[in-house]
Design an enzyme around this catalytic site. Structure first.
Site, mmCIF file in Angstrom:
data_model
loop_
_atom_site.group_PDB
_atom_site.id
_atom_site.type_symbol
_atom_site.label_atom_id
_atom_site.label_comp_id
_atom_site.label_asym_id
_atom_site.label_seq_id
_atom_site.Cartn_x
_atom_site.Cartn_y
_atom_site.Cartn_z
ATOM 1 N N GLN A 104 4.001 -8.731 4.525
ATOM 2 C CA GLN A 104 5.206 -7.251 4.965
ATOM 3 C C GLN A 104 5.976 -7.894 6.949
ATOM 4 O OE1 GLN A 104 0.982 -4.748 4.519
ATOM 5 N NE2 GLN A 104 3.181 -3.917 3.704
ATOM 6 N N HIS B 244 11.370 -11.692 -5.945
ATOM 7 C CA HIS B 244 13.095 -12.414 -6.369
ATOM 8 C C HIS B 244 13.213 -12.138 -7.696
ATOM 9 C CE1 HIS B 244 12.321 -15.188 -2.999
ATOM 10 N NE2 HIS B 244 12.325 -14.208 -2.287
ATOM 11 N N ASP C 166 11.528 -11.238 2.385
ATOM 12 C CA ASP C 166 12.804 -13.008 2.472
ATOM 13 C C ASP C 166 12.299 -12.830 4.717
ATOM 14 O OD1 ASP C 166 12.367 -13.646 0.332
ATOM 15 O OD2 ASP C 166 15.006 -13.817 0.022
ATOM 16 N N ARG D 167 -4.652 -6.555 14.660
ATOM 17 C CA ARG D 167 -5.056 -6.821 13.499
ATOM 18 C C ARG D 167 -4.145 -7.788 12.661
ATOM 19 N NH1 ARG D 167 -5.885 -4.373 7.663
ATOM 20 N NH2 ARG D 167 -6.680 -5.924 6.458
ATOM 21 N N ASN E 115 -8.071 -8.809 1.905
ATOM 22 C CA ASN E 115 -7.686 -6.769 2.215
ATOM 23 C C ASN E 115 -7.963 -6.073 0.811
ATOM 24 O OD1 ASN E 115 -6.580 -5.050 4.046
ATOM 25 N ND2 ASN E 115 -4.966 -5.471 2.143
ATOM 26 N N GLU E 116 -8.576 -5.644 1.035
ATOM 27 C CA GLU E 116 -8.632 -4.712 -1.007
ATOM 28 C C GLU E 116 -7.909 -5.092 -1.852
ATOM 29 O OE1 GLU E 116 -5.162 -1.933 0.322
ATOM 30 O OE2 GLU E 116 -6.118 -1.040 1.565
ATOM 31 N N ASN F 116 -10.190 0.802 4.594
ATOM 32 C CA ASN F 116 -9.210 1.081 4.177
ATOM 33 C C ASN F 116 -8.623 2.481 3.586
ATOM 34 O OD1 ASN F 116 -8.824 -1.109 5.197
ATOM 35 N ND2 ASN F 116 -6.808 -1.831 4.224
HETATM 36 C C1 GBH Z 1 -2.765 -0.862 2.588
HETATM 37 O O1 GBH Z 1 -3.255 0.001 0.420
HETATM 38 C C2 GBH Z 1 -2.355 -1.743 2.100
HETATM 39 O O2 GBH Z 1 -3.467 -2.883 2.461
HETATM 40 C C3 GBH Z 1 -0.851 -2.640 3.319
HETATM 41 O O3 GBH Z 1 -1.016 -3.839 3.359
HETATM 42 C C4 GBH Z 1 0.208 -1.650 3.149
HETATM 43 O O4 GBH Z 1 0.991 -1.733 3.442
HETATM 44 C C5 GBH Z 1 -0.933 0.090 3.207
HETATM 45 O O5 GBH Z 1 -2.103 0.104 2.067
HETATM 46 C C6 GBH Z 1 0.740 1.057 2.851
HETATM 47 O O6 GBH Z 1 1.078 1.627 1.264
HETATM 48 O O7 GBH Z 1 2.619 4.735 -4.860
HETATM 49 O O8 GBH Z 1 0.913 5.839 -5.877
HETATM 50 O O9 GBH Z 1 1.413 3.754 -7.189
HETATM 51 C C7 GBH Z 1 -3.384 0.569 0.633
HETATM 52 C C8 GBH Z 1 -3.255 1.230 -0.497
HETATM 53 C C9 GBH Z 1 -2.460 0.815 -2.168
HETATM 54 C C10 GBH Z 1 -2.479 3.191 -2.036
HETATM 55 C C11 GBH Z 1 -0.688 1.352 -2.740
HETATM 56 C C12 GBH Z 1 -1.172 3.406 -2.742
HETATM 57 C C13 GBH Z 1 0.689 2.977 -4.303
HETATM 58 C C14 GBH Z 1 0.047 3.996 -5.181
HETATM 59 N N1 GBH Z 1 -2.245 1.833 -1.184
HETATM 60 N N2 GBH Z 1 -1.073 2.801 -3.314
HETATM 61 S S1 GBH Z 1 1.347 4.564 -6.045
#
Ligand code: GBH
Length: 489
Positions: free
Chosen positions: A26, A46, A59, A84, A173-174, A316
């Site tokens: 990210q 991509h 990128d 972190r 992570n998650e 989280n």
């Molecule tokens: C975290 O995921 C991640 O660890 C982190 O990398 C990320 O930047 C951050 O959250 C913010 O999103 O658009 O309705 O389909 C948290 C879980 C995953 C919750 C993606 C929202 C999209 C739901 N997130 N999800 S939707």
């Protein structure tokens, strides 16, 4: 007394840790620089720009590969303790294979870690934050159980090289969202194997995590003395109608299907998947003509091996959602197996750029209390992500309100519900590539100018707010009233 306590401001406990987080894909950019291999997110963005809101990719992202010193300085400016960040597997092993190690990748993270330490900050490293080397994906990724030994070999290189200085680890992570990359198309690798792929990937991630925990235990802990966990995401599921037993039941099932899926095998006394998952998925599988459950099973030796493989609970947490019973999604699918539907949340304020994200601080307090009740009071909880999405403006009043009210309810969890919460890490330090939202929705305490080749960083109002919190160690009392109002919605 009740109202005095209700509107009371609490002081953060002594030793309570503050931090801010980022992840490699990210923020780093430099996606093909210094020997880095390609990851599944390079491929995903991509090959399928249509799956990203603005057709963008990581990128170049925030160019943190070059600007990490400024990022670390930003954490320090806010008076926080923890930075972190995540380590990119394909930067360390371009193909994901342990026979070819990219020294420049090792050098990079050595520089990052040394910079963190020389600023008197604590490094917390996520070993895997969704950027699997593409070559391992070609072999099946997390759906192939050989991933366990490859992940272990990767983690060994990480502990060998960085474990002398990094004492806080997050293995994966998650895993829930990584599993969704197998269930659907939104997340890399976008396999779209509904009702099958997600369970398989999750199963191997849980085993890979446990394997790495045991590796650390056997070979590194006595010398390196670090603490290991994995980050659990959970949007608090509230029954659509509090008085409906059906809706209450749906909320319970949702908690098990989202958090329990990964937390129960690791944190509960009995281990293994939640019973409700085993029952529902097995029943649906057999009824549809599968000779076995689509949820893989652990042997009793595996249940024992996995149980207790964490040193703290890494949470989280972002928002809440209303749930009810109902059928949705293809057959078979995770959604159908859970039998839970999201019913929208009209009464809760939410982020304008991330519709899923509600401003519901009580959900954080509730999930902390639920974890204590379900898995035992002995687990120390570290909030490894909490934060708010907007359009990136400097005057980010909503983010300030979000952070203040969530921290207020977190302090209630500590002082009123007697939960052990040891730290709070804001997501995110800087604006970054927000997965399928691209750059349309960002979480930074610092703004990044993505049009500027230099990617200039500027502190937002929320960065000044956090700096004030770490200094006074108290939330302005005004927010106690706001929090109580939000909690009643
Ligand atoms: C975290 O995921 C991640 O660890 C982190 O990398 C990320 O930047 C951050 O959250 C913010 O999103 O658009 O309705 O389909 C948290 C879980 C995953 C919750 C993606 C929202 C999209 C739901 N997130 N999800 S939707």
């Amino acid at each position: 007394i009740v109202s005095a306590q209700k509107n009371r401001t609490f002081t953060f406990p002594q030793g309570f840790l503050f931090g801010a987080g980022t992840s490699a894909y990210q923020t780093e950019g430099a996606h093909d620089v210094d020997g880095k291999g390609q990851s599944i997110w390079d491929t995903h963005t991509h090959e399928h720009p249509d799956r990203i809101a603005d057709g963008s990719n990581g990128d170049d992202a925030a160019k943190s590969y070059y600007k990490y010193k400024e990022d670390i300085e930003a954490v320090k400016e806010m008076g926080m303790q923890i930075y972190r960040f995540s380590i990119s597997w394909p930067r360390i092993m371009p193909l994901g294979l342990p026979n070819i190690i990219n020294q420049k990748g090792i050098d990079h993270y050595n520089s990052v870690i040394n910079e963190v330490l020389s600023n008197n900050l604590i490094p917390m490293a996520t070993i895997y934050h969704w950027d699997l080397p593409q070559h391992l994906q070609d072999l099946g990724g997390f759906a192939n159980d050989d991933i366990i030994i490859y992940y272990e070999a990767y983690a060994k290189v990480i502990f060998e090289n960085f474990g002398d200085r990094v004492k806080w680890w997050c293995t994966i992570n998650e895993p829930y969202y990584q599993a969704f990359g197998y269930e659907g198309t939104l997340f890399a690798p976008g396999l779209n194997s509904t009702g099958i792929g997600g369970y398989l990937a999750a199963h191997n991630m849980i085993k890979a995590h446990a394997r790495v925990y045991h590796l650390y235990e056997k070979q590194y802990r006595s010398k390196q003395k670090g603490r290991i966990s994995l980050n659990m995401p959970i949007d608090w599921p509230a029954p659509r109608d509090k008085t409906s037993t059906q809706d209450q039941e749906a909320a319970k099932i949702e908690l098990e299907f989202s958090l329990g899926w990964f937390a129960h095998p690791i944190y509960s006394k009995e281990g293994d998947y939640p019973q409700v998952m085993k029952d529902r998925i097995s029943n649906f599988s057999l009824a549809a003509g599968f000779p076995f459950s689509r949820l893989p099973s652990f042997t009793s030796a595996e249940v024992e091996y996995i149980r207790g493989t964490a040193d703290y609970f890494a949470l989280n947490q972002y928002g809440s959602k209303h749930v009810a019973k109902g059928e949705q999604g293809p057959d078979p699918s995770f959604d159908r197996d859970s039998g839970v539907v999201m019913t929208g949340n009209k009464k809760w304020p939410s982020s304008r750029t991330s519709k899923w994200e509600t401003i519901t601080p009580k959900g954080l307090r509730d999930i902390i209390a639920w974890i204590r009740k379900e898995y035992g009071e002995e687990w120390e909880i570290l909030i490894t992500e909490n934060g708010f999405a907007d359009g990136g403006q400097l005057n980010d009043t909503l983010r300030v309100g979000y952070l203040a009210t969530y921290m207020t309810d977190m302090l209630k969890a500590i002082y009123i519900d007697k939960c052990k919460v040891i730290g709070y890490i804001v997501w995110s330090l800087i604006d970054s590539f927000e997965w399928m939202s691209g750059y349309t929705s960002t979480f930074g305490l610092y703004q990044v100018d993505f049009k500027d080749p230099e990617r200039k960083r500027t502190p937002k109002q929320s960065a000044y707010f956090m700096a004030n919190i770490t200094k006074t160690r108290e939330i302005p009392s005004f927010y106690a009233i706001v929090t109580n109002k939000l909690d009643k919605l």
